[in-house]
Scaffold this active site. Structure first.
Site, PDB file in Angstrom:
ATOM      1  N   LEU A  15       0.858  -1.247   0.173  1.00 44.17           N
ATOM      2  CA  LEU A  15       0.072  -0.056   0.126  1.00 44.17           C
ATOM      3  C   LEU A  15       0.783   1.280  -0.060  1.00 44.17           C
ATOM      4  O   LEU A  15       0.298   2.319  -0.221  1.00 44.17           O
ATOM      5  CB  LEU A  15      -0.877   0.067   1.270  1.00 44.17           C
ATOM      6  CG  LEU A  15      -2.083   0.964   1.371  1.00 44.17           C
ATOM      7  CD1 LEU A  15      -3.032   0.449   0.002  1.00 44.17           C
ATOM      8  CD2 LEU A  15      -2.805   0.830   2.731  1.00 44.17           C
ATOM      9  N   SER A  16       2.249   1.077   0.335  1.00 45.83           N
ATOM     10  CA  SER A  16       3.133   2.252   0.443  1.00 45.83           C
ATOM     11  C   SER A  16       3.946   2.391  -0.714  1.00 45.83           C
ATOM     12  O   SER A  16       4.755   1.636  -1.126  1.00 45.83           O
ATOM     13  CB  SER A  16       3.999   2.032   1.549  1.00 45.83           C
ATOM     14  OG  SER A  16       5.174   2.967   1.515  1.00 45.83           O
ATOM     15  N   PRO A  17       3.784   3.559  -1.352  1.00 50.41           N
ATOM     16  CA  PRO A  17       4.649   3.745  -2.581  1.00 50.41           C
ATOM     17  C   PRO A  17       5.990   3.908  -2.305  1.00 50.41           C
ATOM     18  O   PRO A  17       6.985   3.478  -3.061  1.00 50.41           O
ATOM     19  CB  PRO A  17       4.055   4.964  -3.352  1.00 50.41           C
ATOM     20  CG  PRO A  17       3.249   5.502  -2.356  1.00 50.41           C
ATOM     21  CD  PRO A  17       2.744   4.753  -1.418  1.00 50.41           C
TER      22      PRO A  17
END
Length: 213
Positions: A15-17
């Site tokens: 979910l974290s770029p």
């Protein structure tokens, strides 16, 4: 006698770029630096809750900066990030729990495939604006990453077991115990003493800690 590789843990959530950026950089450097890179699939909402932190997108100025920053980093590091059109729905409503449970199952049963499957899930959500929550989406990512259809289905079934759910909780708790307040969190083990680094933009500091200068 050559020095043994330093153990380096990368706690991440697809979910974290910024986790994607850290992941790609460490995957590139692991063959150059003398490190034993250990990928640790984690659950970022659990870390945010435990630390009292909140997603940067919920702070208007941080959210605006993040959009600009990711565009610069995409070009600089040559990682094909593209912001999802319905960004807040993807991040705040759909989330990544099923995907991270699946990656946990992969790590437990087919660890040699964890890098490829993680990358393909990032490609879906952060490059092609595709779903990572539905079973068929996860299966498609797994097969594109190189797992057989049978392997992918078996791992998906196992991802809903208590064993896998508890393992994801355990890994997330381990990140919290190191002091994590977001992801990516990198832990370098220096002479049996952990050194914690937050973010994907501390590679020079990491190289310094590894005595690479």
């Amino acid at each position: 006698m050559a020095n043994l590789p330093r153990k380096l843990e990368l706690f991440y959530d697809v979910l974290s770029p910024y986790s994607w950026l850290g992941f790609e950089l460490l995957c590139r450097y692991q063959n150059i630096w003398n490190i034993n890179l250990q990928l640790r699939p984690s659950f970022i909402p659990g870390i945010l809750k435990d630390s009292g932190n909140k997603p940067p997108a919920l702070v208007p100025r941080k959210g605006k900066y993040m959009m600009m920053d990711l565009q610069h980093l995409k070009n600089f590091y040559q990682v094909p990030i593209r912001i999802p059109k319905d960004f807040l729905t993807v991040i705040l409503e759909k989330g990544s729990l099923n995907a991270m449970r699946f990656l946990t199952a992969v790590n437990m049963e087919k660890p040699e495939m964890l890098e490829n499957v993680s990358r393909e899930l990032w490609m879906r959500i952060w490059s092609r604006d595709e779903d990572i929550t539905e079973p068929q989406s996860i299966l498609a990512a797994a097969e594109k990453a190189g797992l057989s259809k049978e392997q992918a289905k078996s791992l998906l079934e196992n991802s809903s077991t208590d064993k896998v759910k508890n393992k994801l909780k355990e890994t997330t708790s381990a990140a919290c115990n190191y002091g994590a307040f977001g992801l990516p969190t990198i832990v370098v083990h220096m002479d049996n003493k952990p050194c914690v680094i937050f973010g994907s933009d501390r590679m020079e500091m990491l190289a310094y800690l590894l005595d690479l200068f």
